[in-house]
Design an enzyme around this catalytic site. Structure first.
Site, PDB file in Angstrom:
ATOM      1  N   SER A 115     -14.753  29.182 -44.955  1.00 55.23           N
ATOM      2  CA  SER A 115     -16.035  28.614 -44.428  1.00 55.23           C
ATOM      3  C   SER A 115     -17.145  28.012 -44.769  1.00 55.23           C
ATOM      4  O   SER A 115     -17.776  27.825 -44.574  1.00 55.23           O
ATOM      5  CB  SER A 115     -16.132  30.139 -43.406  1.00 55.23           C
ATOM      6  OG  SER A 115     -17.093  29.764 -42.922  1.00 55.23           O
ATOM      7  N   ARG A 169     -23.792  33.444 -45.645  1.00 57.84           N
ATOM      8  CA  ARG A 169     -23.474  34.254 -45.180  1.00 57.84           C
ATOM      9  C   ARG A 169     -23.731  34.931 -43.890  1.00 57.84           C
ATOM     10  O   ARG A 169     -23.224  34.947 -43.126  1.00 57.84           O
ATOM     11  CB  ARG A 169     -23.149  35.232 -45.845  1.00 57.84           C
ATOM     12  CG  ARG A 169     -22.345  36.468 -45.825  1.00 57.84           C
ATOM     13  CD  ARG A 169     -22.076  37.863 -47.330  1.00 57.84           C
ATOM     14  NE  ARG A 169     -20.906  38.312 -46.864  1.00 57.84           N
ATOM     15  CZ  ARG A 169     -20.049  37.949 -47.550  1.00 57.84           C
ATOM     16  NH1 ARG A 169     -19.846  37.638 -48.466  1.00 57.84           N
ATOM     17  NH2 ARG A 169     -18.258  38.848 -46.826  1.00 57.84           N
ATOM     18  N   HIS A 173     -22.683  32.114 -41.327  1.00 58.45           N
ATOM     19  CA  HIS A 173     -20.753  32.540 -41.347  1.00 58.45           C
ATOM     20  C   HIS A 173     -20.551  33.745 -40.502  1.00 58.45           C
ATOM     21  O   HIS A 173     -19.917  33.485 -39.977  1.00 58.45           O
ATOM     22  CB  HIS A 173     -20.361  32.558 -42.591  1.00 58.45           C
ATOM     23  CG  HIS A 173     -19.376  33.671 -42.383  1.00 58.45           C
ATOM     24  ND1 HIS A 173     -17.429  32.535 -42.300  1.00 58.45           N
ATOM     25  CD2 HIS A 173     -18.744  35.085 -42.454  1.00 58.45           C
ATOM     26  CE1 HIS A 173     -16.963  33.951 -42.292  1.00 58.45           C
ATOM     27  NE2 HIS A 173     -17.693  34.809 -42.443  1.00 58.45           N
TER      28      HIS A 173
END
Lengths: 206, 206
Positions: free
Chosen positions: A15, A38, A41
């Site tokens: 990802s 992050r 994501h």
């Protein structure tokens, strides 16, 4: 890293690679980008690359505090739930949700606000992770500016339409290590993602 | 509503009023809008008004199942945490997180995927709330299409960049009551908001 276990699942790494390809130009340094990535994501929302704000001392202070096992205080249970696994895999910091510390709110306050003020009495130098309650962030900022005490880090990521922008502006005025999401966006998943990214940074550079 | 307690905090109602002012034109009916509005409140992201998809029977089936105290199965702990309070205030449905049902994943599977398949064996007619793991949603869809069993509702809101869109397409092909978030967006907070909105609808029209 003290053992061979990978903190990030292979799917997460896949990802991240897609985000790397799609992110385009940005002005984040490598640690800031690790945090932004992050969050992206966790939300599939690239706007967060432009909404995150880092005080110059934020990431270094966070890493030092996490390694020293400074307690982590979240506003709500969902943020706590979102970081429990990564905390357990790394430094095992003491972890509490402010709202769970009180059964009844003080008069004129929300329960989260009441809880966060009690936590600040006990852990004035803790790591505060606010993903939901602007009232808690506002109360925390007020109490800090009345005192000489400074938390090790404040993650200011409440979400929504009422008092949220004001609470982030109050945080921005304080000289405290901080990571903020500007504007209305934020949330429990976003706050948890920021803290989890910091745990990975602190652990992988251990 | 069986007692005088309000399910929504006054700050939430204020927030909803702001969303009502800003939403502009949309094609959602009043129940669908109640769900979209709670998701927008949780994310401060108006795009969700365009991303939500409801099968024609979804909301009625959800309301009937919630009232009948059908078990609710979430993929991860954060979604469970996000709905625990509202479930406790309303119908007290049995509530479990699939990932917490297994300590070790089956070979070649994620832990969430392994957990969701075990839950489906036990509760094939449950309410499934997927806010994180596309692997779990894909596995659930495969198992349903091999069987004659249908859950009472599937909320398909995994988030991210790997297998997420595919998992939602697999759900869309099934004739099962469902609420989906199209595209890459979704997440634990979004999935929890959808279920919480359904609980409020089911309770207020009790």
């Amino acid at each position: 890293m003290s053992d061979g276990e990978r903190l990030n699942h292979p799917i997460l790494e896949q990802s991240f690679a897609i985000i790397d390809q799609e992110i385009g130009n940005h002005s984040l340094n490598s640690w800031e980008y690790a945090i932004a990535r992050r969050v992206i994501h966790t939300t599939a929302d690239f706007e967060f690359a432009e909404l995150l704000r880092f005080s110059t001392d934020a990431i270094e202070s966070a890493i030092a505090c996490l390694r020293r096992k400074v307690p982590i205080i979240t506003d709500v249970g969902m943020v706590k739930q979102g970081i429990t696994t990564m905390v357990a895999k790394t430094f095992n910091n003491f972890l509490i949700a402010a709202v769970e510390q009180v059964s009844v709110a003080d008069a004129g306050k929300t329960r989260t606000e009441t809880g966060i003020l009690r936590c600040f009495e006990q852990y004035p130098q803790g790591i505060y992770v606010i993903g939901n309650a602007p009232t808690a962030l506002l109360a925390l900022c007020d109490r800090i500016s009345e005192s000489n005490l400074k938390p090790g880090l404040i993650i200011g990521a409440p979400v929504g339409f009422v008092s949220v922008v004001e609470s982030k502006q109050a945080l921005a005025r304080l000289s405290v290590p901080q990571i903020r999401v500007e504007g209305r966006k934020g949330g429990s998943s976003v706050a948890a993602a920021i803290l989890n990214a910091l745990l990975v940074l602190a652990w992988e550079n251990f």
